[in-house]
Design an enzyme around this catalytic site. Structure first.
Site, PDB file in Angstrom:
ATOM      1  N   TYR A  53       0.840  -1.196   0.000  1.00 26.25           N
ATOM      2  CA  TYR A  53       0.000   0.000   0.000  1.00 26.25           C
ATOM      3  C   TYR A  53       0.880   1.252   0.000  1.00 26.25           C
ATOM      4  O   TYR A  53       1.498   1.601   1.007  1.00 26.25           O
ATOM      5  CB  TYR A  53      -0.930   0.017   1.210  1.00 26.25           C
ATOM      6  CG  TYR A  53      -1.942  -1.114   1.233  1.00 26.25           C
ATOM      7  CD1 TYR A  53      -2.133  -1.937   0.121  1.00 26.25           C
ATOM      8  CD2 TYR A  53      -2.709  -1.375   2.361  1.00 26.25           C
ATOM      9  CE1 TYR A  53      -3.057  -2.971   0.140  1.00 26.25           C
ATOM     10  CE2 TYR A  53      -3.643  -2.403   2.385  1.00 26.25           C
ATOM     11  CZ  TYR A  53      -3.806  -3.204   1.274  1.00 26.25           C
ATOM     12  OH  TYR A  53      -4.714  -4.235   1.295  1.00 26.25           O
ATOM     13  N   SER A 206     -13.092  -3.960   0.688  1.00 24.91           N
ATOM     14  CA  SER A 206     -13.988  -3.272  -0.256  1.00 24.91           C
ATOM     15  C   SER A 206     -15.444  -3.620   0.006  1.00 24.91           C
ATOM     16  O   SER A 206     -16.198  -3.978  -0.904  1.00 24.91           O
ATOM     17  CB  SER A 206     -13.608  -3.577  -1.710  1.00 24.91           C
ATOM     18  OG  SER A 206     -12.544  -2.750  -2.130  1.00 24.91           O
ATOM     19  N   LEU A 208     -17.773  -1.743   0.467  1.00 25.24           N
ATOM     20  CA  LEU A 208     -18.668  -0.812  -0.214  1.00 25.24           C
ATOM     21  C   LEU A 208     -18.523  -0.912  -1.734  1.00 25.24           C
ATOM     22  O   LEU A 208     -18.785   0.043  -2.463  1.00 25.24           O
ATOM     23  CB  LEU A 208     -18.402   0.628   0.245  1.00 25.24           C
ATOM     24  CG  LEU A 208     -18.556   0.883   1.750  1.00 25.24           C
ATOM     25  CD1 LEU A 208     -18.349   2.359   2.059  1.00 25.24           C
ATOM     26  CD2 LEU A 208     -19.909   0.418   2.251  1.00 25.24           C
ATOM     27  N   GLY A 211     -16.366   1.492  -3.569  1.00 24.83           N
ATOM     28  CA  GLY A 211     -16.936   2.835  -3.572  1.00 24.83           C
ATOM     29  C   GLY A 211     -18.187   2.965  -4.408  1.00 24.83           C
ATOM     30  O   GLY A 211     -18.951   3.930  -4.267  1.00 24.83           O
ATOM     31  N   GLY A 215     -23.286   5.041  -4.163  1.00 25.47           N
ATOM     32  CA  GLY A 215     -24.238   5.701  -5.044  1.00 25.47           C
ATOM     33  C   GLY A 215     -23.701   6.928  -5.745  1.00 25.47           C
ATOM     34  O   GLY A 215     -24.408   7.550  -6.547  1.00 25.47           O
ATOM     35  N   LYS A 216     -22.447   7.270  -5.489  1.00 26.35           N
ATOM     36  CA  LYS A 216     -21.904   8.513  -6.050  1.00 26.35           C
ATOM     37  C   LYS A 216     -21.707   8.455  -7.559  1.00 26.35           C
ATOM     38  O   LYS A 216     -21.531   9.485  -8.209  1.00 26.35           O
ATOM     39  CB  LYS A 216     -20.586   8.853  -5.358  1.00 26.35           C
ATOM     40  CG  LYS A 216     -19.433   7.929  -5.670  1.00 26.35           C
ATOM     41  CD  LYS A 216     -18.211   8.245  -4.814  1.00 26.35           C
ATOM     42  CE  LYS A 216     -17.696   9.630  -5.012  1.00 26.35           C
ATOM     43  NZ  LYS A 216     -16.510   9.924  -4.183  1.00 26.35           N
TER      44      LYS A 216
END
Length: 327
Positions: A53, A206, A208, A211, A215-216
């Site tokens: 990372y 992950s 979500l 990302g 809903g973005k």
């Protein structure tokens, strides 16, 4: 924040964990400091990182936090080995020598004498018994408290867990980390079953949907988003396809009806899925983190869970009967 045992081990982890993949690139030092302080204040303790990372930058930031006064006992630090950046290239090397070298370098960056959870970052070409012997060595020397695997498919997870269970002197695995969300339910095919059988806690990265489940991206790609960046567009691309839209729309509809945000609904569905010990999230701002922390005291009712199951791939065979869809 509620804590859960990591598999059959005595390690207690917050049921939402803070991922660090974007630290140093999308998330600067002042933001990292506030994120971690807010997370700890809310009762969170799990920080998930890796040498890969930011080429070690994320681990260095954790080390800076510890040097700056964050109490070591307030954190469960989970890092990995066997997958690093060398000369600008990604290299998978799970040999005993490489694994232990990775760990030694991680400890220096992290500014600590041990990690709470040490994971094999990926299945490699080295014999699995050799890879796992490095983990036994780390535990026996006090460099790692618990061990696990990451990004292993079902048979790989079961093979590693069985090998470690064969002799009492070996360190049993405590966890398996895998991508898992409403947009990535492949873990349910084999990994969740292997984790259940071998008493492993599942760490879901992950949670979500990289990302997308926030809903973005429903009406386009915001200019300041990860999907619009040169370095993360590839990461979001699989979930920007039309086949993901119905799931994202269903999450948004459920959120509207429940008075929650789409991110909260996606998190709650995953956090309380069978075998999940912790849902890993990677908020870029304190506001994003606050939104997710606000979901701590909430849970989804069974009909909503079942509806989301159905729209995203079908019933989850591992759910208790009480939350299974009515047939």
């Amino acid at each position: 924040m509620e804590r859960r045992a990591l598999g059959a081990s005595g390690l207690q982890v917050s049921r939402m964990g803070l991922g660090t993949m974007a630290w140093g690139r999308d998330t600067d030092w002042p933001t990292v400091k506030q994120l971690v302080n807010d997370f700890i204040d809310a009762g969170g303790n799990l920080l998930d990182t890796a040498p890969a990372y930011g080429g070690g930058v994320a681990e260095k930031m954790i080390g800076k936090l510890l040097a700056g006064g964050v109490a070591r006992q307030d954190l469960v630090i989970a890092t990995k080995a066997g997958f690093v950046i060398r000369g600008g290239k990604r290299v998978i090397d799970t040999s005993r020598a490489a694994m232990l070298t990775d760990l030694e370098q991680s400890l220096r960056r992290l500014n600590t004498d041990h990690v709470d959870l040490w994971q094999v970052h990926a299945w490699g070409d080295a014999p699995i018994d050799e890879t796992l012997s490095a983990m036994d060595s780390a535990v026996s020397r006090g460099l790692a408290r618990y061990v696990g695997v990451s990004n292993f498919v079902g048979w790989q997870t079961a093979t590693a867990a069985t090998w470690q269970q064969a002799l009492t002197e070996r360190t049993k695995l405590s966890s398996v980390q895998v991508e898992y969300s409403l947009l990535a339910r492949r873990a349910e095919v084999e990994v969740v079953g292997a984790a259940e059988h071998h008493n492993l806690g599942l760490l879901a990265w992950s949670s979500l949907g990289r990302g997308a489940l926030t809903g973005k991206y429903r009406t386009g790609i915001p200019r300041d988003s990860r999907a619009a960046s040169d370095h993360f567009a590839w990461f979001l691309e699989p979930y920007m396809q039309p086949r993901s839209r119905s799931v994202v729309d269903a999450v948004a509809k459920a959120a509207e009806g429940l008075g929650l945000t789409p991110a909260q609904v996606a998190l709650l569905w995953l956090r309380d899925a069978p075998q999940v010990a912790s849902a890993l999230v990677g908020p870029r701002t304190p506001e994003h983190l606050s939104e997710l922390l606000d979901a701590e005291s909430k849970e989804l009712v069974a009909p909503i869970v079942s509806a989301l199951d159905d729209v995203s791939g079908g019933p989850n065979a591992y759910r208790p009967p009480a939350t299974a869809p009515v047939r």
